[in-house]
Design an enzyme around this catalytic site. Structure first.
Site, PDB file in Angstrom:
ATOM      1  N   ILE A  76      -2.246   4.827  -2.944  1.00 61.57           N
ATOM      2  CA  ILE A  76      -3.040   5.873  -2.300  1.00 61.57           C
ATOM      3  C   ILE A  76      -2.396   7.219  -2.605  1.00 61.57           C
ATOM      4  O   ILE A  76      -1.212   7.420  -2.341  1.00 61.57           O
ATOM      5  CB  ILE A  76      -3.096   5.632  -0.781  1.00 61.57           C
ATOM      6  CG1 ILE A  76      -3.656   4.241  -0.497  1.00 61.57           C
ATOM      7  CG2 ILE A  76      -3.895   6.719  -0.088  1.00 61.57           C
ATOM      8  CD1 ILE A  76      -3.377   3.741   0.900  1.00 61.57           C
TER       9      ILE A  76
ATOM     10  N   ALA B 111       0.836  -1.203   0.000  1.00 61.92           N
ATOM     11  CA  ALA B 111       0.000   0.000   0.000  1.00 61.92           C
ATOM     12  C   ALA B 111       0.869   1.252   0.000  1.00 61.92           C
ATOM     13  O   ALA B 111       0.967   1.970   0.993  1.00 61.92           O
ATOM     14  CB  ALA B 111      -0.941  -0.007   1.209  1.00 61.92           C
ATOM     15  N   PRO B 112       1.529   1.548  -1.124  1.00 62.65           N
ATOM     16  CA  PRO B 112       2.294   2.793  -1.206  1.00 62.65           C
ATOM     17  C   PRO B 112       1.361   3.995  -1.191  1.00 62.65           C
ATOM     18  O   PRO B 112       0.257   3.938  -1.720  1.00 62.65           O
ATOM     19  CB  PRO B 112       3.026   2.674  -2.538  1.00 62.65           C
ATOM     20  CG  PRO B 112       2.276   1.667  -3.316  1.00 62.65           C
ATOM     21  CD  PRO B 112       1.601   0.766  -2.340  1.00 62.65           C
ATOM     22  N   HIS B 113       1.841   5.057  -0.569  1.00 61.13           N
ATOM     23  CA  HIS B 113       1.005   6.249  -0.441  1.00 61.13           C
ATOM     24  C   HIS B 113       1.880   7.472  -0.560  1.00 61.13           C
ATOM     25  O   HIS B 113       2.965   7.539   0.019  1.00 61.13           O
ATOM     26  CB  HIS B 113       0.253   6.245   0.882  1.00 61.13           C
ATOM     27  CG  HIS B 113       1.103   5.799   2.041  1.00 61.13           C
ATOM     28  ND1 HIS B 113       1.727   6.669   2.882  1.00 61.13           N
ATOM     29  CD2 HIS B 113       1.457   4.556   2.439  1.00 61.13           C
ATOM     30  CE1 HIS B 113       2.419   5.994   3.774  1.00 61.13           C
ATOM     31  NE2 HIS B 113       2.281   4.709   3.526  1.00 61.13           N
ATOM     32  N   ILE B 114       1.419   8.422  -1.364  1.00 61.08           N
ATOM     33  CA  ILE B 114       2.179   9.661  -1.564  1.00 61.08           C
ATOM     34  C   ILE B 114       1.246  10.866  -1.564  1.00 61.08           C
ATOM     35  O   ILE B 114       0.042  10.740  -1.781  1.00 61.08           O
ATOM     36  CB  ILE B 114       2.989   9.637  -2.882  1.00 61.08           C
ATOM     37  CG1 ILE B 114       2.062   9.533  -4.099  1.00 61.08           C
ATOM     38  CG2 ILE B 114       4.038   8.540  -2.857  1.00 61.08           C
ATOM     39  CD1 ILE B 114       2.761   9.778  -5.434  1.00 61.08           C
TER      40      ILE B 114
END
Length: 155
Positions: A103, A65-68
């Site tokens: 995300i 779940a990478p999120h930036i």
């Protein structure tokens, strides 16, 4: 949280395999540009790669779940990628990642980022979402499975 509020059926990226996360994020950034979500794919690729270098975004059980945050995004949204052959994300359980929840938002949505991360982790822990998305034929079916599994964990 309702995944359907933030994930559009057209925002499912179905891909075969990549040698590493840098290649995956480059391809995903091009996907975002094709969907008119961003204008600067190189910038977004670099943000995802930088985030991954801080600490693996894999959460285990075949998911990440990478999120930036970026001013490239005008709203909070989620995209999902299925990597058919799996990929090494240096997961805590040592397993390859097949399902990636990406995300994205501007800086105003920190709370929603945290809620979505918790929601995704709960979905991965309490359903067979990774296996279920591995067995379907295309992006449309992946989306259907995602929404179905999401409904199972909502109160």
């Amino acid at each position: 949280m309702n995944l359907n509020d933030y994930l559009d059926a057209m925002d499912v990226f179905d891909c075969e395999e990549y040698a590493n996360t840098d290649q995956f994020y480059a391809a995903f950034a091009r996907f975002l540009k094709e969907r008119n979500h961003i204008s600067q794919p190189e910038k977004i690729k670099r943000l995802f790669i930088r985030r991954e270098k801080v600490q693996s975004t894999a959460i285990g059980k075949g998911a990440a779940a990478p999120h930036i945050f970026s001013d490239e995004f005008s709203r909070f949204f989620i995209c999902v990628a299925r990597i058919r052959k799996g990929m090494d994300f240096q997961a805590p359980d040592g397993k390859p990642v097949f399902l990636v929840f990406l995300i994205m938002s501007d800086d105003r949505d920190v709370g929603l980022h945290l809620k979505s991360l918790a929601h995704i982790a709960r979905m991965v822990d309490n359903t067979d979402i990774v296996e279920a998305t591995r067995t379907v034929a295309n992006a449309k079916e992946i989306y259907r499975v995602l929404i179905q599994k999401d409904e199972l964990i909502r109160p």
